[in-house]
Write an enzyme that holds these catalytic residues in place. Structure first.
Site, PDB file in Angstrom:
ATOM      1  N   GLY A  39       0.842  -1.195   0.000  1.00 47.23           N
ATOM      2  CA  GLY A  39       0.000   0.000   0.000  1.00 47.23           C
ATOM      3  C   GLY A  39       0.878   1.245   0.000  1.00 47.23           C
ATOM      4  O   GLY A  39       2.109   1.158   0.158  1.00 47.23           O
ATOM      5  N   LEU A  40       0.239   2.388  -0.140  1.00 51.06           N
ATOM      6  CA  LEU A  40       0.949   3.667  -0.216  1.00 51.06           C
ATOM      7  C   LEU A  40       1.683   3.993   1.089  1.00 51.06           C
ATOM      8  O   LEU A  40       1.358   3.417   2.146  1.00 51.06           O
ATOM      9  CB  LEU A  40      -0.052   4.796  -0.491  1.00 51.06           C
ATOM     10  CG  LEU A  40      -0.773   4.766  -1.839  1.00 51.06           C
ATOM     11  CD1 LEU A  40      -1.913   5.788  -1.839  1.00 51.06           C
ATOM     12  CD2 LEU A  40       0.214   5.046  -2.976  1.00 51.06           C
ATOM     13  N   SER A  41       2.626   4.915   1.009  1.00 50.60           N
ATOM     14  CA  SER A  41       3.260   5.436   2.222  1.00 50.60           C
ATOM     15  C   SER A  41       2.171   6.077   3.085  1.00 50.60           C
ATOM     16  O   SER A  41       1.315   6.801   2.564  1.00 50.60           O
ATOM     17  CB  SER A  41       4.310   6.482   1.835  1.00 50.60           C
ATOM     18  OG  SER A  41       4.848   7.072   2.984  1.00 50.60           O
ATOM     19  N   GLY A  44      -0.805   2.702   6.411  1.00 48.92           N
ATOM     20  CA  GLY A  44      -1.011   1.930   7.651  1.00 48.92           C
ATOM     21  C   GLY A  44      -0.462   0.520   7.570  1.00 48.92           C
ATOM     22  O   GLY A  44      -0.772  -0.320   8.426  1.00 48.92           O
ATOM     23  N   LYS A  45       0.397   0.253   6.596  1.00 47.64           N
ATOM     24  CA  LYS A  45       0.967  -1.105   6.450  1.00 47.64           C
ATOM     25  C   LYS A  45       1.651  -1.582   7.728  1.00 47.64           C
ATOM     26  O   LYS A  45       1.351  -2.649   8.243  1.00 47.64           O
ATOM     27  CB  LYS A  45       2.029  -1.145   5.329  1.00 47.64           C
ATOM     28  CG  LYS A  45       1.556  -0.808   3.953  1.00 47.64           C
ATOM     29  CD  LYS A  45       2.692  -0.909   2.950  1.00 47.64           C
ATOM     30  CE  LYS A  45       3.816   0.094   3.155  1.00 47.64           C
ATOM     31  NZ  LYS A  45       3.486   1.509   3.023  1.00 47.64           N
ATOM     32  N   SER A  46       2.593  -0.770   8.220  1.00 49.00           N
ATOM     33  CA  SER A  46       3.370  -1.174   9.395  1.00 49.00           C
ATOM     34  C   SER A  46       2.476  -1.305  10.617  1.00 49.00           C
ATOM     35  O   SER A  46       2.618  -2.246  11.405  1.00 49.00           O
ATOM     36  CB  SER A  46       4.445  -0.143   9.723  1.00 49.00           C
ATOM     37  OG  SER A  46       5.290  -0.003   8.634  1.00 49.00           O
ATOM     38  N   SER A 113       6.000  -1.888  -2.054  1.00 47.95           N
ATOM     39  CA  SER A 113       6.025  -2.876  -3.152  1.00 47.95           C
ATOM     40  C   SER A 113       5.055  -2.457  -4.264  1.00 47.95           C
ATOM     41  O   SER A 113       4.025  -3.104  -4.472  1.00 47.95           O
ATOM     42  CB  SER A 113       5.736  -4.289  -2.647  1.00 47.95           C
ATOM     43  OG  SER A 113       4.693  -4.351  -1.725  1.00 47.95           O
TER      44      SER A 113
HETATM   45  S1  PPS Z   1       9.370   0.256  -1.940  1.00 54.51           S
HETATM   46  O1  PPS Z   1       8.666   1.076  -2.948  1.00 54.51           O
HETATM   47  O2  PPS Z   1       8.597  -0.959  -1.612  1.00 54.51           O
HETATM   48  O3  PPS Z   1      10.719  -0.070  -2.394  1.00 54.51           O
HETATM   49  O4  PPS Z   1       9.460   1.172  -0.643  1.00 54.51           O
HETATM   50  P1  PPS Z   1       9.724   0.730   0.878  1.00 54.51           P
HETATM   51  O5  PPS Z   1      10.963  -0.082   0.995  1.00 54.51           O
HETATM   52  O6  PPS Z   1       8.489   0.161   1.450  1.00 54.51           O
HETATM   53  O7  PPS Z   1      10.037   2.115   1.585  1.00 54.51           O
HETATM   54  C1  PPS Z   1       9.014   3.044   1.786  1.00 54.51           C
HETATM   55  C2  PPS Z   1       9.348   4.010   2.942  1.00 54.51           C
HETATM   56  O8  PPS Z   1      10.426   4.864   2.564  1.00 54.51           O
HETATM   57  C3  PPS Z   1      10.111   6.226   2.846  1.00 54.51           C
HETATM   58  N1  PPS Z   1      10.330   6.952   1.588  1.00 54.51           N
HETATM   59  C4  PPS Z   1       9.638   6.858   0.433  1.00 54.51           C
HETATM   60  N2  PPS Z   1       8.520   6.167   0.087  1.00 54.51           N
HETATM   61  C5  PPS Z   1       8.083   6.286  -1.200  1.00 54.51           C
HETATM   62  N3  PPS Z   1       8.675   7.042  -2.155  1.00 54.51           N
HETATM   63  C6  PPS Z   1       9.790   7.750  -1.841  1.00 54.51           C
HETATM   64  N4  PPS Z   1      10.397   8.485  -2.777  1.00 54.51           N
HETATM   65  C7  PPS Z   1      10.315   7.672  -0.507  1.00 54.51           C
HETATM   66  N5  PPS Z   1      11.378   8.227   0.121  1.00 54.51           N
HETATM   67  C8  PPS Z   1      11.380   7.785   1.373  1.00 54.51           C
HETATM   68  C9  PPS Z   1       8.735   6.289   3.415  1.00 54.51           C
HETATM   69  O9  PPS Z   1       8.920   6.563   4.780  1.00 54.51           O
HETATM   70  C10 PPS Z   1       8.156   4.882   3.236  1.00 54.51           C
HETATM   71  O10 PPS Z   1       7.609   4.392   4.462  1.00 54.51           O
HETATM   72  P2  PPS Z   1       6.065   3.991   4.630  1.00 54.51           P
HETATM   73  O11 PPS Z   1       6.082   3.112   5.846  1.00 54.51           O
HETATM   74  O12 PPS Z   1       5.620   3.257   3.394  1.00 54.51           O
HETATM   75  O13 PPS Z   1       5.344   5.243   4.857  1.00 54.51           O
END
Ligand code: PPS
Length: 205
Positions: A39-41, A44-46, A113
């Site tokens: 899911g998006l950043s 709420g995944k974690s 992902s």
């Molecule tokens: S991926 O796309 O699956 O390789 O990303 P992931 O390893 O899950 O890492 C996502 C977390 O990195 C931080 N972050 C970003 N996310 C998305 N796009 C960009 N450019 C980026 N830069 C830093 C962000 O905190 C993500 O955390 P979550 O927990 O998803 O909010």
């Protein structure tokens, strides 16, 4: 010229395990699988993955959580957020998940992902029913409003490039095993939805 360092050596022999999958499963009292949260950043995944992990742990299951931010500090510390690096990020997490599943655990992974193909290749490497895709479906407007790390703000200001959902793609899961809507129910209800799936499908009692 043959690059010997990059060739898989014929001297590397796969060791047969002396403890079988069935023996590990019997000892653990549940079937192993990867719960693949996507899911998006800020979706709420974690949070949901950790709530599920706690529920499963309390039920006596052998569990572990692999989390985006943590893994990116260690194992994948050399990777950024280009499409190529995200593909490699997910490939490595897939390999690690496979080891945890082989060890008999219920492992939850919490990574954006973003690409269908990468999630499909992790699924293809595991046996039937050992990959459970959990789509954390939270509208981007809600994620952006939550903005727990202030990253959406930075992405909108142009301080961060290639941000998922803004200027980098998120490909929607087409047929996830579990579809969770965090904007419509509590964290506990979301986690229970995943645990119920495991009960209904015979992974846990
Ligand atoms: S991926 O796309 O699956 O390789 O990303 P992931 O390893 O899950 O890492 C996502 C977390 O990195 C931080 N972050 C970003 N996310 C998305 N796009 C960009 N450019 C980026 N830069 C830093 C962000 O905190 C993500 O955390 P979550 O927990 O998803 O909010």
């Amino acid at each position: 010229v043959v690059d010997v360092a990059n060739e898989k050596s014929s001297d590397v022999v796969w060791h047969l395990a002396s403890v079988s999958h069935a023996q590990r499963e019997a000892a653990n009292g549940h079937a192993p699988a990867v719960l693949w949260f996507t899911g998006l950043s800020g979706s709420g995944k974690s949070t949901v993955a950790n709530a599920v992990d706690k529920m499963l742990h309390d039920l006596g299951c052998k569990t572990y959580v692999l989390d985006g931010d943590n893994v990116r500090h260690g194992l994948n510390g050399d990777l950024g957020f280009s499409d190529t690096d995200r593909v490699e990020n997910i490939r490595r997490i897939g390999e690690v998940s496979k080891l945890f599943v082989d060890a008999g655990l219920l492992v939850s992974t919490a990574f954006i992902s973003p690409f269908v193909e990468d999630r499909a290749s992790v699924r293809a490497q595991l046996r039937d029913n050992q990959f459970i895709e959990v789509y954390i479906d939270t509208p981007i407007e809600v994620c952006e409003q939550r903005d727990p790390k202030g990253l959406y703000k930075k992405a909108r200001n142009g301080e961060i490039k290639n941000f998922t959902g803004i200027d980098s793609a998120y490909e929607l899961p087409t047929s996830p095993e579990v579809h969770v809507k965090t904007a419509e129910q509590s964290i506990e209800a979301c986690a229970l939805q995943v645990v119920d799936y495991l009960k209904e499908n015979g992974y846990i009692d």
